[in-house]
Design a protein around this motif. Structure first.
Motif, mmCIF file in Angstrom:
data_model
loop_
_atom_site.group_PDB
_atom_site.id
_atom_site.type_symbol
_atom_site.label_atom_id
_atom_site.label_comp_id
_atom_site.label_asym_id
_atom_site.label_seq_id
_atom_site.Cartn_x
_atom_site.Cartn_y
_atom_site.Cartn_z
ATOM 1 N N MET A 185 4.638 5.187 -0.903
ATOM 2 C CA MET A 185 4.808 4.398 0.303
ATOM 3 C C MET A 185 3.576 3.516 0.530
ATOM 4 S SD MET A 185 7.791 5.323 1.333
ATOM 5 C CE MET A 185 8.977 6.672 1.250
ATOM 6 N N ASN A 186 3.777 2.408 1.218
ATOM 7 C CA ASN A 186 2.673 1.475 1.457
ATOM 8 C C ASN A 186 1.572 2.073 2.331
ATOM 9 O OD1 ASN A 186 3.571 -0.856 0.012
ATOM 10 N ND2 ASN A 186 5.116 -1.186 1.604
ATOM 11 N N ARG A 187 1.945 2.997 3.199
ATOM 12 C CA ARG A 187 0.959 3.618 4.092
ATOM 13 C C ARG A 187 1.452 4.992 4.515
ATOM 14 N NH1 ARG A 187 2.166 3.151 9.626
ATOM 15 N NH2 ARG A 187 4.150 2.080 10.039
ATOM 16 N N ARG A 188 0.567 5.776 5.119
ATOM 17 C CA ARG A 188 0.869 7.153 5.521
ATOM 18 C C ARG A 188 1.471 7.176 6.929
ATOM 19 N NH1 ARG A 188 -2.292 11.298 2.728
ATOM 20 N NH2 ARG A 188 -3.231 10.336 0.879
ATOM 21 N N PHE A 189 2.676 6.660 7.072
ATOM 22 C CA PHE A 189 3.302 6.582 8.392
ATOM 23 C C PHE A 189 3.609 7.969 8.955
ATOM 24 C CE2 PHE A 189 6.550 5.951 5.098
ATOM 25 C CZ PHE A 189 7.397 7.017 5.343
ATOM 26 N N ARG A 213 7.437 1.644 -1.816
ATOM 27 C CA ARG A 213 6.727 0.781 -2.756
ATOM 28 C C ARG A 213 7.198 0.978 -4.196
ATOM 29 N NH1 ARG A 213 1.078 -1.261 -2.969
ATOM 30 N NH2 ARG A 213 0.376 -1.234 -5.143
ATOM 31 N N PRO A 234 -1.628 2.753 -0.101
ATOM 32 C CA PRO A 234 -0.429 3.489 -0.511
ATOM 33 C C PRO A 234 -0.711 4.957 -0.791
ATOM 34 C CG PRO A 234 -1.212 2.074 -2.289
ATOM 35 C CD PRO A 234 -2.012 1.722 -1.086
ATOM 36 N N ASP A 261 -6.414 4.843 4.067
ATOM 37 C CA ASP A 261 -5.581 3.649 4.118
ATOM 38 C C ASP A 261 -4.964 3.390 2.739
ATOM 39 O OD1 ASP A 261 -6.264 3.168 6.798
ATOM 40 O OD2 ASP A 261 -8.123 2.156 6.179
ATOM 41 N N HIS A 269 10.689 4.027 9.066
ATOM 42 C CA HIS A 269 9.734 3.550 8.066
ATOM 43 C C HIS A 269 10.056 3.951 6.628
ATOM 44 C CE1 HIS A 269 7.200 2.484 11.445
ATOM 45 N NE2 HIS A 269 7.258 3.736 11.884
ATOM 46 N N TYR A 270 10.946 4.913 6.426
ATOM 47 C CA TYR A 270 11.106 5.492 5.101
ATOM 48 C C TYR A 270 11.497 4.464 4.049
ATOM 49 C CZ TYR A 270 11.343 9.849 2.410
ATOM 50 O OH TYR A 270 11.083 10.866 1.538
ATOM 51 N N SER A 316 11.569 0.935 4.642
ATOM 52 C CA SER A 316 10.802 -0.311 4.752
ATOM 53 C C SER A 316 9.406 -0.195 4.148
ATOM 54 C CB SER A 316 10.686 -0.726 6.226
ATOM 55 O OG SER A 316 9.989 0.256 6.982
ATOM 56 N N GLU A 317 8.850 1.009 4.099
ATOM 57 C CA GLU A 317 7.507 1.191 3.558
ATOM 58 C C GLU A 317 7.514 1.620 2.091
ATOM 59 O OE1 GLU A 317 4.818 0.368 4.924
ATOM 60 O OE2 GLU A 317 5.278 0.205 7.065
#
Length: 531
Positions: free
Chosen positions: A373-377, A455, A410, A408, A449-450, A452-453
């Motif tokens: 994932m792009n970030r740790r949402f 990668r 992925p 910060d 977010h699952y 959309s984020e």
């Protein structure tokens, strides 16, 4: 009726942790109670006095095979390993950016960012897996905490709460409360059928039997099934004496007198997570540590085609996977760690009973999917740091990384880890469809977010890995009774080892315990022969 149900009150949290957190979490909870199944490991084997020039051929460079070569070499044997893959470690593996996964019918290239990884095989080390922990320390493998049970994670069932995932903590609290209320009503009324409908009574009886590990007569008595949750007088091990002996249960009065619920409540607090560990940077650091000691003794890309023995020694016939050349390797003794699924297809000169044992042992399947994932949402939006969220969908669960919190960029989470039907459903898909299924099903936990984020992703279906054709051995009580001792016996000059040769199946601990047992018995036989 009341007497049949009442003993289940001492099993509630243990069984619940087992169902939601898995076997390792259950072991941890039992350790708190003083009944956990500890490893039989008491230290390295301390072998010595090998006959000058004595040789051992090891088949398979997984952890069991490399441990065998490592300890036998220290004892004075000349050890060589034949490995069908072009890498060591077996199921002890980690996938990073640039790695390639080759299954039957598909090839995937991992696209993770630098530093990110997924462990498609073993991924956690319970605190009481003393063999693994010992060799990690001896070989210099750095470990860090692994968060096994996170009460702030989610649980989800399609038919519950309108299909909406709920916090584990909330469901657990309500579950204990409602069951306690039902039990109170049953005690006050004198019979459960006065508190529930006939249909609900049948469901509750079924639940109580499973929850309390009761026998067919709804009695709470000593049994092997109870030992799996309560602990052992002799814990599971590898080899001839691997069969565990269950403990005797305490009386209800003794258990109530101990006020054990206070200790269980203490370890259920957020700050008191179970003690679990993982190698820093990936599980394959264990395999790499063994490889650093025995790597020069490994012949890679070597597919064994025939195994023979006589009174003087053993012979393995093989084919070079790259050149197609054929050859033979001879030695005085052999430790074979080839999985039974593959070994059953190889001509091997052992007793009929051992051949039957090899062919009678099926392997279960599992699938793991890594989602970058792009970030740790899950941290920033849901305050989830490690642990797992569970679902009754095919993916089984998702697990959040226990390392790199608050960083910060992925990060990779485990997007699926099913056994049984769910594993075969995913294994039957193309890698691309597996990823899509994991995203669709995992969205119940993080709908905003699952997808959309997302990668990049990678999957591994163990039933489609050609060098093992399954995840791990699936013994039954009947198959163990009929075949286990024949499988682990020292047959002439050949002994088998691996997680399938232990009562700690599907764990690295079982593989190492069985290897130590195998080489100890082999050394004893070799020493007696030279005397």
């Amino acid at each position: 009726m009341t007497e049949s149900v009442l003993p289940t009150t001492r099993r509630d949290l243990l069984t619940l942790i087992g169902k939601v957190g898995g076997g390792a979490a259950l072991y941890q909870a039992m350790t708190v109670m003083g009944h956990a199944a500890e490893s039989q490991f008491t230290g390295p084997p301390g072998l010595s006095g090998a006959k000058r020039g004595a040789s051992v051929l090891v088949l398979g460079a997984g952890l069991a095979g490399m441990l065998a070569a490592y300890e036998l070499t220290k004892a004075g044997y000349k050890a060589q390993i034949l490995e069908t893959q072009n890498r060591a470690g077996g199921r002890n593996m980690t996938l990073r950016g640039g790695d390639v996964v080759t299954e039957l019918g598909s090839v995937q290239k991992v696209g993770f960012a630098p530093g990110n990884y997924i462990n498609p095989g073993p991924w956690r080390i319970p605190h009481h897996h003393r063999t693994v922990l010992h060799y990690c320390k001896e070989l210099g493998v750095q470990l860090e905490p692994y968060i096994q049970n996170n009460t702030n994670a989610f649980v989800h069932r399609k038919s519950a709460f309108g299909g909406k995932a709920q916090r584990y903590r909330d469901v657990v609290t309500d579950w204990k409360g409602h069951v306690s209320e039902l039990l109170g009503k049953a005690l006050n009324a004198g019979a459960l059928d006065q508190a529930v409908t006939g249909e609900d009574k049948a469901k509750l009886l079924e639940a109580m039997r499973s929850w309390g590990v009761l026998d067919k007569n709804m009695a709470y008595v000593k049994s092997e099934k109870l030992g799996e949750q309560r602990g052992w007088q002799r814990p599971p091990g590898g080899g001839v004496n691997g069969e565990p002996i269950p403990n005797d249960p305490f009386s209800l009065s003794d258990t109530l007198d101990s006020k054990i619920w206070e200790t269980l409540g203490f370890f259920a607090e957020h700050v008191m997570q179970p003690s679990m560990f993982q190698p820093r940077g990936g599980m394959d650091h264990i395999g790499k540590a063994f490889q650093a000691r025995v790597g020069k003794q490994i012949r890679y890309g070597t597919r064994v085609t025939k195994i023979a023995q006589d009174d003087r020694g053993v012979t393995a016939s093989w084919t070079d996977a790259k050149t197609g050349a054929v050859g033979e390797t001879k030695a005085d003794w052999m430790v074979c760690t080839i999985p039974a699924t593959v070994l059953g297809q190889i001509e091997i000169q052992v007793s009929g009973a051992k051949k039957a044992a090899i062919k009678a042992l099926p392997y279960g399947n599992s699938v793991k999917i890594g989602l970058e994932m792009n970030r740790r949402f899950w941290e920033t939006e849901d305050a989830i740091y490690g642990g797992s969220s569970f679902t009754d969908q095919a993916i089984g669960l998702i697990s959040y990384p226990s390392h790199g919190a608050f960083s910060d960029g992925p990060a990779v989470l485990l997007g699926a880890y099913p056994f049984g039907v769910g594993a075969y459903i995913l294994a039957g898909m193309t890698p691309e469809k597996r990823i899509q299924a994991a995203l669709d099903q995992g969205s119940v936990f993080h709908p905003k977010h699952y997808k959309s984020e997302f990668r990049s992703g990678v999957s591994l279906a163990w039933s489609r890995m050609p060098w093992i054709l399954g995840c791990c051995a699936t013994w039954t009580e009947e198959s163990r009774a009929a075949h286990y001792q024949n499988l682990v016996s020292l047959d002439g000059r050949i002994v088998l080892a691996g997680e399938h040769c232990s009562y700690y199946g599907c764990w690295q601990e079982g593989a190492l315990l069985s290897s130590l047992d195998a080489i100890t018995r082999l050394h004893q036989r070799a020493s007696a022969a030279q005397g």
